[in-house]
Design an enzyme around this catalytic site. Structure first.
Site, PDB file in Angstrom:
ATOM      1  N   PHE A  99     -41.289 -10.922 -28.040  1.00 35.85           N
ATOM      2  CA  PHE A  99     -41.420 -11.650 -29.312  1.00 35.85           C
ATOM      3  C   PHE A  99     -41.866 -10.643 -30.356  1.00 35.85           C
ATOM      4  O   PHE A  99     -42.790  -9.884 -30.083  1.00 35.85           O
ATOM      5  CB  PHE A  99     -42.527 -12.713 -29.261  1.00 35.85           C
ATOM      6  CG  PHE A  99     -42.503 -13.634 -28.081  1.00 35.85           C
ATOM      7  CD1 PHE A  99     -41.349 -14.317 -27.722  1.00 35.85           C
ATOM      8  CD2 PHE A  99     -43.659 -13.861 -27.342  1.00 35.85           C
ATOM      9  CE1 PHE A  99     -41.340 -15.188 -26.640  1.00 35.85           C
ATOM     10  CE2 PHE A  99     -43.671 -14.732 -26.263  1.00 35.85           C
ATOM     11  CZ  PHE A  99     -42.503 -15.392 -25.904  1.00 35.85           C
ATOM     12  N   TYR A 158     -40.691   2.977 -27.011  1.00 37.76           N
ATOM     13  CA  TYR A 158     -42.088   2.693 -27.385  1.00 37.76           C
ATOM     14  C   TYR A 158     -42.972   2.464 -26.152  1.00 37.76           C
ATOM     15  O   TYR A 158     -44.144   2.117 -26.286  1.00 37.76           O
ATOM     16  CB  TYR A 158     -42.190   1.574 -28.434  1.00 37.76           C
ATOM     17  CG  TYR A 158     -41.635   0.213 -28.090  1.00 37.76           C
ATOM     18  CD1 TYR A 158     -42.214  -0.582 -27.125  1.00 37.76           C
ATOM     19  CD2 TYR A 158     -40.547  -0.299 -28.801  1.00 37.76           C
ATOM     20  CE1 TYR A 158     -41.738  -1.844 -26.832  1.00 37.76           C
ATOM     21  CE2 TYR A 158     -40.040  -1.561 -28.525  1.00 37.76           C
ATOM     22  CZ  TYR A 158     -40.643  -2.333 -27.535  1.00 37.76           C
ATOM     23  OH  TYR A 158     -40.150  -3.587 -27.260  1.00 37.76           O
TER      24      TYR A 158
HETATM   25  N1  COA Z   1     -43.534 -15.767 -31.159  1.00 35.04           N
HETATM   26  C1  COA Z   1     -44.782 -16.008 -30.706  1.00 35.04           C
HETATM   27  N2  COA Z   1     -45.045 -16.796 -29.624  1.00 35.04           N
HETATM   28  C2  COA Z   1     -43.992 -17.339 -28.998  1.00 35.04           C
HETATM   29  C3  COA Z   1     -42.662 -17.126 -29.427  1.00 35.04           C
HETATM   30  C4  COA Z   1     -42.459 -16.297 -30.560  1.00 35.04           C
HETATM   31  N3  COA Z   1     -41.233 -16.019 -31.005  1.00 35.04           N
HETATM   32  N4  COA Z   1     -41.848 -17.832 -28.597  1.00 35.04           N
HETATM   33  C5  COA Z   1     -42.614 -18.436 -27.702  1.00 35.04           C
HETATM   34  N5  COA Z   1     -43.913 -18.149 -27.946  1.00 35.04           N
HETATM   35  C6  COA Z   1     -45.080 -18.616 -27.168  1.00 35.04           C
HETATM   36  C7  COA Z   1     -45.054 -20.100 -26.943  1.00 35.04           C
HETATM   37  O1  COA Z   1     -45.628 -20.796 -28.034  1.00 35.04           O
HETATM   38  C8  COA Z   1     -45.870 -20.215 -25.661  1.00 35.04           C
HETATM   39  O2  COA Z   1     -47.213 -20.106 -25.905  1.00 35.04           O
HETATM   40  P1  COA Z   1     -48.205 -21.431 -25.950  1.00 35.04           P
HETATM   41  O3  COA Z   1     -48.034 -22.105 -24.614  1.00 35.04           O
HETATM   42  O4  COA Z   1     -49.570 -20.874 -26.147  1.00 35.04           O
HETATM   43  O5  COA Z   1     -47.714 -22.258 -27.086  1.00 35.04           O
HETATM   44  C9  COA Z   1     -45.525 -18.960 -24.903  1.00 35.04           C
HETATM   45  O6  COA Z   1     -45.024 -18.043 -25.867  1.00 35.04           O
HETATM   46  C10 COA Z   1     -44.463 -19.203 -23.862  1.00 35.04           C
HETATM   47  O7  COA Z   1     -43.338 -19.750 -24.515  1.00 35.04           O
HETATM   48  P2  COA Z   1     -42.170 -20.479 -23.717  1.00 35.04           P
HETATM   49  O8  COA Z   1     -41.102 -20.856 -24.671  1.00 35.04           O
HETATM   50  O9  COA Z   1     -42.755 -21.544 -22.828  1.00 35.04           O
HETATM   51  O10 COA Z   1     -41.704 -19.288 -22.757  1.00 35.04           O
HETATM   52  P3  COA Z   1     -40.578 -19.286 -21.706  1.00 35.04           P
HETATM   53  O11 COA Z   1     -41.192 -18.754 -20.486  1.00 35.04           O
HETATM   54  O12 COA Z   1     -39.814 -20.546 -21.641  1.00 35.04           O
HETATM   55  O13 COA Z   1     -39.560 -18.206 -22.346  1.00 35.04           O
HETATM   56  C11 COA Z   1     -38.763 -16.071 -22.906  1.00 35.04           C
HETATM   57  C12 COA Z   1     -39.984 -16.961 -22.785  1.00 35.04           C
HETATM   58  C13 COA Z   1     -39.226 -14.697 -23.412  1.00 35.04           C
HETATM   59  C14 COA Z   1     -38.139 -15.904 -21.544  1.00 35.04           C
HETATM   60  C15 COA Z   1     -37.740 -16.674 -23.855  1.00 35.04           C
HETATM   61  O14 COA Z   1     -38.219 -16.636 -25.165  1.00 35.04           O
HETATM   62  C16 COA Z   1     -36.434 -15.980 -23.774  1.00 35.04           C
HETATM   63  O15 COA Z   1     -35.572 -16.373 -22.992  1.00 35.04           O
HETATM   64  N6  COA Z   1     -36.222 -14.925 -24.556  1.00 35.04           N
HETATM   65  C17 COA Z   1     -34.973 -14.199 -24.497  1.00 35.04           C
HETATM   66  C18 COA Z   1     -35.093 -12.996 -23.712  1.00 35.04           C
HETATM   67  C19 COA Z   1     -35.599 -11.906 -24.584  1.00 35.04           C
HETATM   68  O16 COA Z   1     -36.580 -12.069 -25.279  1.00 35.04           O
HETATM   69  N7  COA Z   1     -34.943 -10.803 -24.510  1.00 35.04           N
HETATM   70  C20 COA Z   1     -35.349  -9.698 -25.296  1.00 35.04           C
HETATM   71  C21 COA Z   1     -35.426  -8.507 -24.468  1.00 35.04           C
HETATM   72  S1  COA Z   1     -35.929  -7.152 -25.477  1.00 35.04           S
END
Ligand code: COA
Length: 293
Positions: free
Chosen positions: A105, A156
């Protein structure tokens, strides 16, 4: 020859069994496709089984290779062990673990909840640890002779980076694990290496990391001395080399592929690139005039 060309010879990965975590999309999918083109049999894993199945079908149709879709949330050790068993059941062996699954994030750190921070650490560091430990134990127990761990980190991991602190913290840990196990597990025939990619656009991650018009405002290509972002095939070429037997003597290495991006941020005088040619004439004259006084 172009940098988008495929680098290794036909059958360079023939009959290698390769597991790619997060292989359903993005860079994981691109690397998986190239491994299949080179003759590997692969398994791709993520939480989303439907997406994995679609990708597996697509890649099998495109390459004529074999791709197994296995659901697995790398954050949970028992799911990782089940995934390993599913791969062994299908293929009888596994040669390569590519720790590619990641989460990130962009956010000021103080805005993150403790759970948000944990989420990234759990996917990147704990997930890589879970897979590495399960596969490593299996390879050591079965006395398999040649096996390879390849970790996708980031530049990083050693510089740190503002606004992606959980990811930087976790990737630094993955890099330390890569180098530590390169030494410790070499006696079991297990090599550990890493790739640190710079900007390689992918639909999912980039839209999430730089939403809206941020992508245009912060054009990452401008930060790169070579003035372009990476092409997926360039990364796939290095990954295929590092999991192939051609790299049998490469162990504990991290290969940076970023067009010089991180070093540009590091060198004290690198910002002088902004100075035009005419101004260099003036500056030189001024400096020489001072010396002659
Ligand atoms: N910024 C800040 N906090 C965030 C966020 C964001 N963009 N997105 C989610 N969160 C927080 C949520 O609020 C939650 O915290 P809380 O319970 O205190 O409210 C926590 O993070 C977990 O979020 P959740 O959506 O339940 O996580 P998840 O396990 O379902 O999914 C990822 C997390 C990372 C797997 C999902 O965002 C994803 O699939 N991302 C794509 C993969 C990715 O990021 N790839 C990049 C690689 S560089």
């Amino acid at each position: 020859m172009a940098y988008t060309d495929k680098m290794l010879r036909d059958n360079a990965l023939k009959d290698k069994i390769i597991v790619v975590t997060g292989g359903g999309s993005g860079l994981g999918k691109s690397m998986t496709k190239y491994f299949m083109e080179l003759g590997a049999k692969v398994a791709i894993t993520s939480r989303d089984l439907e997406k994995l199945k679609t990708t597996a079908q697509e890649l099998e149709a495109e390459t004529g290779g074999k791709c197994l879709a296995v659901q697995c949330d790398v954050r949970h050790y028992e799911e990782v062990e089940n995934m390993l068993q599913a791969v062994l059941k299908e293929y009888g062996r596994v040669d390569v673990l590519l720790n590619n699954a990641a989460g990130n994030f962009i956010s000021p750190t103080e805005r993150l909840s403790a759970n948000a921070f944990d989420t990234v650490i759990d996917i990147v560091l704990k997930g890589s640890k879970n897979c590495t430990l399960a596969f490593g134990k299996h390879w050591i127990d079965t006395k398999q002779e040649k096996s390879t761990i390849l970790n996708i980190v980031t530049t990083y991991a050693w510089t740190g980076s503002a606004y992606v602190v959980p990811s930087a913290t976790a990737k630094a840990g993955v890099l330390a694990m890569t180098r530590s196990l390169a030494v410790e597990w070499a006696k079991y025939g297990i090599r550990s290496n890493a790739i640190a990619p710079g900007p390689f656009p992918t639909k999912g991650a980039w839209d999430r990391l730089l939403p809206g018009d941020l992508k245009d405002k912060f054009d990452l290509a401008k930060k790169v001395p070579l003035k372009r972002v990476g092409d997926h095939q360039e990364l796939a070429n290095i990954a295929a080399y590092l999991v192939s037997d051609f790299s049998a003597y490469v162990n504990g290495e991290v290969i940076t592929i970023d067009g010089g991006e991180w070093l540009k941020g590091a060198g004290q005088f690198n910002l002088l690139e902004a100075i035009p040619e005419e101004m260099w004439d003036m500056l030189e004259a001024m400096i020489k005039a001072k010396k002659n006084k």
